[in-house]
Design an enzyme around this catalytic site. Structure first.
Site: not given
Length: 619
Positions: A44, A183
């Site tokens: 990320e 995510h």
């Protein structure tokens, strides 16, 4: 989450389940996917470009054979705030990263975790790009991992009918991944593990079963071609020749590899193979037969011989060596030039060639006819011209002495023939001079197409004469034994008889090669003497042998006979432009341009190559 997660072993990771051990043969050793350690990584970040953005989280899962070996997860302080839209997307806020380690502290741990593994990521250029940039900024050397991109694999085996796109969330749902992507780095890496296993299970029937196969797994190769990849299984990792065979055991194609048969044959089932006729051949082929060879030279020679023996329909070169024409100066009272298919033992006959085609041989013949006033009629002339004989137009043009009507006696015509023979066997200077003069005149008249034709004639003659002058001495030589140091310090030994490879062997660096040489000389193929300049082998085989003998580092062990060349030959300049330039320099009294390296030209007269004989010494 610990590595004790229950995950299904994918099909490609299957092993014997009956408790029995399986040992592969030496020629089947590779890197099966079940034995490859993958590190599936997901990042990320604060944005999409490594130059301007930073990593906020790393998640990685190490797997082998369908089993999880370990996991790594950590937040990373990016050194600045996280953009609001990234916070909404990932749930990672700036406050969460307070006190998190910086990338220079985290990266060494990741590099150690992924050591000797294959990196896997969904949209790998993104993740690997950030990791490489971080390594560069922190002064860490990038290990150069092999990288697998599951997006590219999915595009290969997942159709639009199954999934509208190749996003990680879509593929995870399609394959029933145990973890739903959200995510966050570790969860997305875990989902990617299940996607990877599902993709490899689909690729297995297409021949992607080893690590080496993954390099071309995303190539746009038809499935019926990729499935044939199994034909390379079990082929040896050694130099040699391979034969593709069809449904009725017929030989479809013969090829060679000077390094690894298995690697070379595998390349036929990838996108690197662009030839349409070869792709057609692969679809028909049902098996591949290997012929392991001791040396790369043997592999090339065996390829030529097998092509000549089987005439495979998918091979284009060297299928019909008996059709290669020669230019002959005939043996009769008034010799003439002709194009023939065979070199015969005729006293006084002289040959140049062989040529690749009838057209090229005809050009070479015309070059000699343009340079010398030799008769061009095809009938055999008697020693004494008959009273009623008449001459052709060439006599009126001054291009023939007209022996057919007695205008030129045998002695006078014989002088012309000897000049032709000298140009064929040795110095081509008269032919070059005549053509240089003709080209200059045509260029002055701006008749450029005719000048190009004259140039092509000269080139055909020079190449044909050079080939005969180069091969002829070796064809007459009863035996040549030579040795060359191999890359591993051993010796490649070659025994040639009348231009034909009669035996070859390889010895390691700790072995004295002389006993092997003695054995080769005793057991080598018996080769009958040919009619020179034709060798006792395919003309291209003689070329291969000579190329090897002339390589730097080759030592002549022994020569039975004489291997020698005159200094002035067509070998000096076989290209018309270079030959004409050398002629012009000679006319102007200037030093001739330095010709290409000629390994045998040393001094005026005849150079005896046996003077260079040197027995190789053991390491």
């Amino acid at each position: 989450m610990s590595s004790s997660l229950h995950r299904l072993r994918p099909v490609w990771a299957g092993a014997a389940t009956d408790g029995t051990a399986v040992q592969l043969a030496l020629d089947e050793i590779g890197t099966p996917l079940s034995e490859v350690t993958f590190v599936v990584v997901d990042l990320e970040t604060t944005g999409g470009t490594p130059a301007e953005c930073a990593i906020t989280e790393i998640g990685a899962v190490k797997v082998r054979g369908g089993q999880v070996l370990g996991e790594l997860q950590t937040l990373v302080d990016p050194g600045g705030p996280v953009p609001p839209f990234i916070q909404v997307l990932t749930g990672i806020t700036s406050s969460m990263l307070v006190g998190a380690p910086r990338i220079d502290e985290v990266l060494p741990s990741f590099l150690e975790f992924a050591r000797d593994a294959v990196l896997v990521a969904h949209n790998a250029p993104f993740d690997v790009g950030f990791l490489r940039a971080a390594a560069a900024r922190t002064g860490h050397a990038w290990p150069g991992y092999r990288v697998v991109d599951t997006v590219r694999l999915a595009r290969r085996v997942v159709t639009r009918d199954e999934a509208p796109n190749h996003k990680l969330s879509t593929l995870a749902a399609l394959f029933g991944a145990a973890v739903t992507p959200n995510h966050r780095a570790l969860d997305d890496a875990r989902a990617t593990v299940d996607v990877l296993h599902a993709l490899l299970a689909r690729l297995g029937p297409l021949g992607v079963t080893h690590l080496e196969d993954l390099a071309t797994a995303t190539d746009p190769v038809p499935q019926e071609v990729r499935r044939k990849r199994t034909l390379a299984d079990g082929l040896p990792d050694a130099p040699g020749v391979y034969l593709f065979r069809g449904p009725h055991d017929e030989v479809l194609y013969v090829g060679t590899s000077t390094t690894s048969l298995r690697t070379r044959v595998r390349s036929y089932f990838t996108s690197s193979e662009k030839r349409s006729r070869i792709q057609e051949m692969v679809r028909i082929a049902e098996r591949v037969d290997p012929v392991v060879c001791a040396t790369p030279l043997e592999a090339r020679v065996r390829e030529l011989r097998l092509i000549a023996e089987h005439s495979p329909r998918y091979n284009r070169r060297s299928r019909f060596p008996e059709r290669m024409p020669w230019v002959r100066l005939t043996s009769e009272p008034y010799p003439r030039l002709s194009v023939v298919r065979e070199v015969r033992d005729e006293p006084g006959a002289t040959y140049v060639g062989p040529f690749g085609s009838q057209g090229t041989a005809t050009l070479a013949l015309e070059a000699l006819q343009e340079s010398f006033a030799i008769r061009q009629c095809t009938r055999r002339l008697p020693l004494v011209a008959p009273a009623a004989a008449s001459a052709c137009a060439l006599a009126d043009m001054g291009r023939c002495g007209a022996p057919c009507i007695g205008e030129q006696d045998q002695h006078g015509y014989g002088e012309v023939v000897e000049r032709v023979r000298a140009a064929m066997l040795g110095d081509p200077a008269p032919v070059v001079a005549a053509h240089a003069e003709r080209i200059e005149a045509l260029v002055d008249q701006q008749r450029f197409e005719e000048a190009a034709t004259v140039r092509d004639r000269l080139g055909a003659f020079l190449r044909g004469a050079a080939r005969a002058q180069r091969v002829g001495p070796v064809a007459r030589c009863e035996e040549i034994v030579a040795a060359r140091r191999a890359d591993d310090g051993g010796w490649e030994i070659v025994l040639v008889r009348h231009g034909r490879l009669a035996a070859t062997a390889r010895v390691d660096r700790m072995t004295d090669p002389r006993p092997t040489i003695a054995t080769l000389r005793t057991t080598a193929e018996h080769v009958a003497a040919p009619v020179a300049p034709a060798p006792a082998a395919h003309p291209e085989e003689a070329d291969l042998v000579l190329d090897w003998l002339e390589r730097p580092g080759v030592r002549i062990v022994d020569v039975v006979g004489t291997w020698a060349l005159p200094v002035r030959t067509a070998l000096g300049d076989v290209e018309p432009a270079a030959a004409i330039a050398a002629h012009a320099a000679a006319v102007l009294g200037r030093p001739a341009p330095r010709p290409a390296d000629r390994p045998h030209a040393e001094a005026p007269g005849s150079v005896d190559l046996t003077r260079h004989a040197a027995m190789p010494r053991t390491a």
